[in-house]
Design a protein around this motif. Structure first.
Motif, PDB file in Angstrom:
ATOM      1  N   LEU A  85       1.121  -1.015  -0.180  1.00  0.00           N
ATOM      2  CA  LEU A  85       0.255  -0.378  -0.142  1.00  0.00           C
ATOM      3  C   LEU A  85       1.029   0.708  -0.133  1.00  0.00           C
ATOM      4  O   LEU A  85       1.858   1.333   0.928  1.00  0.00           O
ATOM      5  CB  LEU A  85      -0.830  -0.208   1.234  1.00  0.00           C
ATOM      6  CG  LEU A  85      -1.969  -0.933   1.442  1.00  0.00           C
ATOM      7  CD1 LEU A  85      -2.684  -1.092   2.253  1.00  0.00           C
ATOM      8  CD2 LEU A  85      -2.894  -1.130  -0.016  1.00  0.00           C
ATOM      9  N   GLU A  86       0.736   2.238  -0.680  1.00  0.00           N
ATOM     10  CA  GLU A  86       1.730   3.300  -1.169  1.00  0.00           C
ATOM     11  C   GLU A  86       0.262   4.329  -0.565  1.00  0.00           C
ATOM     12  O   GLU A  86      -0.827   4.753  -2.020  1.00  0.00           O
ATOM     13  CB  GLU A  86       2.359   3.722  -2.030  1.00  0.00           C
ATOM     14  CG  GLU A  86       3.002   2.656  -2.308  1.00  0.00           C
ATOM     15  CD  GLU A  86       4.362   2.801  -4.006  1.00  0.00           C
ATOM     16  OE1 GLU A  86       4.217   3.731  -4.616  1.00  0.00           O
ATOM     17  OE2 GLU A  86       5.143   2.879  -3.906  1.00  0.00           O
ATOM     18  N   LEU A  87       0.069   5.286   0.252  1.00  0.00           N
ATOM     19  CA  LEU A  87      -0.290   6.172   0.853  1.00  0.00           C
ATOM     20  C   LEU A  87      -0.181   7.944   0.505  1.00  0.00           C
ATOM     21  O   LEU A  87       0.949   8.050   1.499  1.00  0.00           O
ATOM     22  CB  LEU A  87      -1.411   5.633   1.975  1.00  0.00           C
ATOM     23  CG  LEU A  87      -2.144   4.296   2.233  1.00  0.00           C
ATOM     24  CD1 LEU A  87      -1.881   4.265   3.764  1.00  0.00           C
ATOM     25  CD2 LEU A  87      -2.979   4.472   0.991  1.00  0.00           C
ATOM     26  N   GLU A 125      -1.110  11.905  -0.336  1.00  0.00           N
ATOM     27  CA  GLU A 125      -1.386  13.278   0.131  1.00  0.00           C
ATOM     28  C   GLU A 125      -3.460  12.923  -0.521  1.00  0.00           C
ATOM     29  O   GLU A 125      -4.681  12.904   0.294  1.00  0.00           O
ATOM     30  CB  GLU A 125      -1.379  14.573   0.447  1.00  0.00           C
ATOM     31  CG  GLU A 125      -2.125  15.541   0.314  1.00  0.00           C
ATOM     32  CD  GLU A 125      -1.547  17.061  -0.074  1.00  0.00           C
ATOM     33  OE1 GLU A 125      -2.278  17.694   0.388  1.00  0.00           O
ATOM     34  OE2 GLU A 125      -0.666  16.975  -0.411  1.00  0.00           O
ATOM     35  N   GLU A 126      -3.888  12.345  -1.835  1.00  0.00           N
ATOM     36  CA  GLU A 126      -4.869  12.115  -2.313  1.00  0.00           C
ATOM     37  C   GLU A 126      -5.152  11.057  -3.159  1.00  0.00           C
ATOM     38  O   GLU A 126      -5.430  10.752  -4.263  1.00  0.00           O
ATOM     39  CB  GLU A 126      -5.054  13.682  -2.728  1.00  0.00           C
ATOM     40  CG  GLU A 126      -5.013  15.132  -2.436  1.00  0.00           C
ATOM     41  CD  GLU A 126      -6.218  14.953  -1.480  1.00  0.00           C
ATOM     42  OE1 GLU A 126      -7.523  14.552  -1.928  1.00  0.00           O
ATOM     43  OE2 GLU A 126      -6.128  15.589  -0.899  1.00  0.00           O
ATOM     44  N   ARG A 127      -3.313   9.880  -3.205  1.00  0.00           N
ATOM     45  CA  ARG A 127      -3.659   8.897  -3.793  1.00  0.00           C
ATOM     46  C   ARG A 127      -3.754   7.700  -2.714  1.00  0.00           C
ATOM     47  O   ARG A 127      -2.557   8.108  -1.794  1.00  0.00           O
ATOM     48  CB  ARG A 127      -2.961   9.223  -5.329  1.00  0.00           C
ATOM     49  CG  ARG A 127      -2.693   7.794  -5.599  1.00  0.00           C
ATOM     50  CD  ARG A 127      -2.331   8.088  -7.161  1.00  0.00           C
ATOM     51  NE  ARG A 127      -2.558   9.533  -8.052  1.00  0.00           N
ATOM     52  CZ  ARG A 127      -3.855   9.077  -8.872  1.00  0.00           C
ATOM     53  NH1 ARG A 127      -4.483   7.922  -8.482  1.00  0.00           N
ATOM     54  NH2 ARG A 127      -5.192   9.985  -8.922  1.00  0.00           N
ATOM     55  N   VAL A 128      -4.236   6.611  -3.311  1.00  0.00           N
ATOM     56  CA  VAL A 128      -3.776   5.291  -2.314  1.00  0.00           C
ATOM     57  C   VAL A 128      -3.294   4.590  -3.563  1.00  0.00           C
ATOM     58  O   VAL A 128      -3.940   4.421  -4.849  1.00  0.00           O
ATOM     59  CB  VAL A 128      -5.053   5.028  -1.630  1.00  0.00           C
ATOM     60  CG1 VAL A 128      -4.763   3.235  -1.657  1.00  0.00           C
ATOM     61  CG2 VAL A 128      -5.544   5.811  -1.239  1.00  0.00           C
ATOM     62  N   THR A 129      -2.439   3.559  -3.705  1.00  0.00           N
ATOM     63  CA  THR A 129      -2.447   2.904  -4.557  1.00  0.00           C
ATOM     64  C   THR A 129      -2.187   1.062  -3.657  1.00  0.00           C
ATOM     65  O   THR A 129      -0.939   1.374  -3.111  1.00  0.00           O
ATOM     66  CB  THR A 129      -1.335   3.121  -5.150  1.00  0.00           C
ATOM     67  OG1 THR A 129      -0.950   4.399  -5.551  1.00  0.00           O
ATOM     68  CG2 THR A 129      -0.266   2.149  -6.392  1.00  0.00           C
ATOM     69  N   ALA A 130      -2.284   0.433  -4.790  1.00  0.00           N
ATOM     70  CA  ALA A 130      -2.249  -0.926  -3.832  1.00  0.00           C
ATOM     71  C   ALA A 130      -1.136  -1.411  -5.095  1.00  0.00           C
ATOM     72  O   ALA A 130      -2.029  -1.923  -6.602  1.00  0.00           O
ATOM     73  CB  ALA A 130      -3.805  -1.669  -3.421  1.00  0.00           C
ATOM     74  N   VAL A 131      -0.217  -3.241  -4.831  1.00  0.00           N
ATOM     75  CA  VAL A 131       0.164  -3.543  -6.213  1.00  0.00           C
ATOM     76  C   VAL A 131       0.492  -4.989  -5.273  1.00  0.00           C
ATOM     77  O   VAL A 131       0.829  -5.515  -4.317  1.00  0.00           O
ATOM     78  CB  VAL A 131       2.015  -3.289  -5.744  1.00  0.00           C
ATOM     79  CG1 VAL A 131       2.755  -3.855  -7.299  1.00  0.00           C
ATOM     80  CG2 VAL A 131       1.743  -1.164  -6.189  1.00  0.00           C
ATOM     81  N   GLY A 177      -2.174  14.697   7.612  1.00  0.00           N
ATOM     82  CA  GLY A 177      -0.435  15.088   7.008  1.00  0.00           C
ATOM     83  C   GLY A 177       0.196  13.539   6.585  1.00  0.00           C
ATOM     84  O   GLY A 177       1.049  12.727   6.184  1.00  0.00           O
ATOM     85  N   HIS A 178      -0.531  12.249   6.963  1.00  0.00           N
ATOM     86  CA  HIS A 178      -0.413  11.268   6.770  1.00  0.00           C
ATOM     87  C   HIS A 178       0.073  10.785   4.948  1.00  0.00           C
ATOM     88  O   HIS A 178      -0.790  11.178   4.915  1.00  0.00           O
ATOM     89  CB  HIS A 178      -1.646  10.095   7.034  1.00  0.00           C
ATOM     90  CG  HIS A 178      -1.308   8.707   7.160  1.00  0.00           C
ATOM     91  ND1 HIS A 178      -2.009   7.595   6.571  1.00  0.00           N
ATOM     92  CD2 HIS A 178      -1.327   7.493   8.322  1.00  0.00           C
ATOM     93  CE1 HIS A 178      -1.171   6.755   6.431  1.00  0.00           C
ATOM     94  NE2 HIS A 178      -0.576   6.379   7.858  1.00  0.00           N
ATOM     95  N   HIS A 179       1.065   9.994   5.680  1.00  0.00           N
ATOM     96  CA  HIS A 179       1.628   9.791   3.974  1.00  0.00           C
ATOM     97  C   HIS A 179       2.728   8.648   4.628  1.00  0.00           C
ATOM     98  O   HIS A 179       3.030   7.951   5.658  1.00  0.00           O
ATOM     99  CB  HIS A 179       2.465  10.051   3.567  1.00  0.00           C
ATOM    100  CG  HIS A 179       3.536  10.855   3.632  1.00  0.00           C
ATOM    101  ND1 HIS A 179       4.091  11.822   4.546  1.00  0.00           N
ATOM    102  CD2 HIS A 179       4.954  10.768   3.964  1.00  0.00           C
ATOM    103  CE1 HIS A 179       4.238  12.484   5.683  1.00  0.00           C
ATOM    104  NE2 HIS A 179       5.550  10.900   4.944  1.00  0.00           N
ATOM    105  N   THR A 180       3.002   7.043   3.329  1.00  0.00           N
ATOM    106  CA  THR A 180       4.199   6.000   3.506  1.00  0.00           C
ATOM    107  C   THR A 180       4.411   6.734   2.927  1.00  0.00           C
ATOM    108  O   THR A 180       4.914   7.416   2.019  1.00  0.00           O
ATOM    109  CB  THR A 180       3.263   5.030   3.204  1.00  0.00           C
ATOM    110  OG1 THR A 180       2.936   4.897   1.737  1.00  0.00           O
ATOM    111  CG2 THR A 180       1.737   4.386   3.232  1.00  0.00           C
ATOM    112  N   THR A 181       6.452   6.065   3.526  1.00  0.00           N
ATOM    113  CA  THR A 181       7.228   6.398   2.602  1.00  0.00           C
ATOM    114  C   THR A 181       7.646   5.415   2.252  1.00  0.00           C
ATOM    115  O   THR A 181       7.815   4.089   3.406  1.00  0.00           O
ATOM    116  CB  THR A 181       8.196   7.045   3.217  1.00  0.00           C
ATOM    117  OG1 THR A 181       8.812   6.781   4.828  1.00  0.00           O
ATOM    118  CG2 THR A 181       7.394   8.794   3.815  1.00  0.00           C
ATOM    119  N   GLY A 182       8.650   4.929   1.232  1.00  0.00           N
ATOM    120  CA  GLY A 182       9.459   4.204   0.593  1.00  0.00           C
ATOM    121  C   GLY A 182       8.263   2.878  -0.012  1.00  0.00           C
ATOM    122  O   GLY A 182       7.370   2.791  -0.125  1.00  0.00           O
TER     123      GLY A 182
END
Length: 370
Positions: free
Chosen positions: A160-162, A164-170, A189-194
């Protein structure tokens, strides 16, 4: 503790919670679902120490006495499943727990609920809010491509890549890759890195089942992830390891042919061609030429198949050999009337299938042995 609860409501909640409890464990207490009653709410909790769930029940509930009890998963599940009573009374005493209906009574031994591990709640101030329908699509369109049996642990979950306005699943198993993206809203301000937010396959499937009809909140932390719906919270440890650079897998080709197709006709032709395949021979030759897609399969002990499908293609002849199961998996997560674009370049290059709602699916070709 003593409560009266609508059987259908309790059974549905118990089944979801019981999906977390291990069927076998050195810690026998984990083979229970904990029922805690406070105020006008009954809370079911279960964990296998990797995944945990908290599920609240208020509908169809009457509380006579607060308290807690441990419900053995297999016996309690069987009672709730087989009972024909509309409502059940659950009551604890020194000997254990009694489950009674108008025409049935059961008594089960129960361990000390105070010894059951604590399952964390959702107390995060930074998280992502995602429409529940989108979250289910994110999971459904990627989780089938994961590989829980791989020695590369990172492939045993969905990335899961989160933003600001986009969510991606792979999801990937090294031979095919599925990516789904959509819009989410970051809070605090939630987000993921890497590429470390990898949710185990089993855990994210549970989350997909628990998602209701409104929104879900997701909070990713360094070693775990929390999901909150209006009725439950699910906790999961993350898969250790670093995910492959999936963006390098998605091909960007200027000269590739792009063919507009519909899921239903392709799936029908594929199932026909796959009739003569077996476990050892799963490859189907897909030949694109003269406005036709030809699907050919051959297995020595079984036979041969040849199926044709009209398509809008007038380029040079190209033949790809693909695992028919991988194409079928793509078709199964879309509606039969859904349209998609199939991108092909050569017999040695991966096939790329994309939809206009953020879904991309890559299939690596097989070596041609015919």
């Amino acid at each position: 503790m003593k409560i009266t609860c609508d059987r259908d409501v309790l059974a549905a909640a118990f089944q979801l919670a019981a999906g977390v409890a291990p069927s076998r464990s050195p810690k026998e207490i984990l083979q229970n679902v904990k029922l805690t009653v406070t105020g006008d709410t009954a809370t079911l909790t279960a964990t296998d120490m990797e995944v945990g769930i908290r599920l609240a029940i208020q509908e169809g509930l009457k509380v006579e006495q607060e308290g807690a009890a441990l419900l053995p998963v297999s016996r309690t599940g069987a009672i709730l499943r087989e009972s024909s009573d509309e409502a059940l009374v659950l009551e604890t005493d020194e000997a254990g727990i009694k489950i009674s209906g108008s025409r049935s009574r059961f008594r089960l031994p129960s361990s000390n609920p105070d010894e059951f591990p604590r399952v964390v709640g959702f107390e995060e101030e930074a998280y992502h809010t995602i429409p529940a329908k989108l979250f289910r699509e994110l999971v459904r369109r990627t989780v089938f491509a994961t590989d829980a049996e791989s020695s590369r642990y990172a492939l045993g979950g969905v990335l899961l890549e989160l933003e600001e306005e986009r969510v991606t699943a792979v999801g990937t198993d090294g031979r095919r890759l599925a990516r789904m993206e959509g819009k989410g809203t970051a809070v605090g301000g939630h987000h993921t890195t890497g590429t470390n937010t990898i949710v185990p396959t089993r855990a994210i499937q549970l989350m997909e089942r628990a998602a209701g009809d409104e929104t879900v909140d997701i909070a990713a932390r360094s070693n775990d992830l929390l999901l909150r719906t209006p009725r439950c919270t699910i906790y999961s440890r993350l898969v250790e390891g670093r995910y492959p650079n999936w963006r390098q897998v998605l091909p960007t080709r200027e000269n590739a042919a792009r063919i507009d197709m519909t899921v239903g006709p392709l799936f029908t032709a594929l199932r026909q061609a796959a009739i003569v395949t077996d476990q050892e021979s799963r490859g189907i030759d897909l030949t694109f030429a003269d406005g036709t897609l030809r699907l050919d399969a051959s297995t020595a002990e079984v036979g041969q198949s040849h199926v044709e499908l009209p398509i809008a293609y007038d380029g040079d002849s190209v033949t790809l050999t693909l695992d028919h199961r991988f194409i079928a998996d793509f078709c199964k997560v879309l509606e039969a009337e859904s349209s998609f674009v199939l991108e092909i370049d050569s017999g040695q290059s991966p096939a790329l299938l994309t939809t206009d709602d953020g879904y991309a699916y890559v299939i690596m070709p097989m070596a041609r042995d015919r």
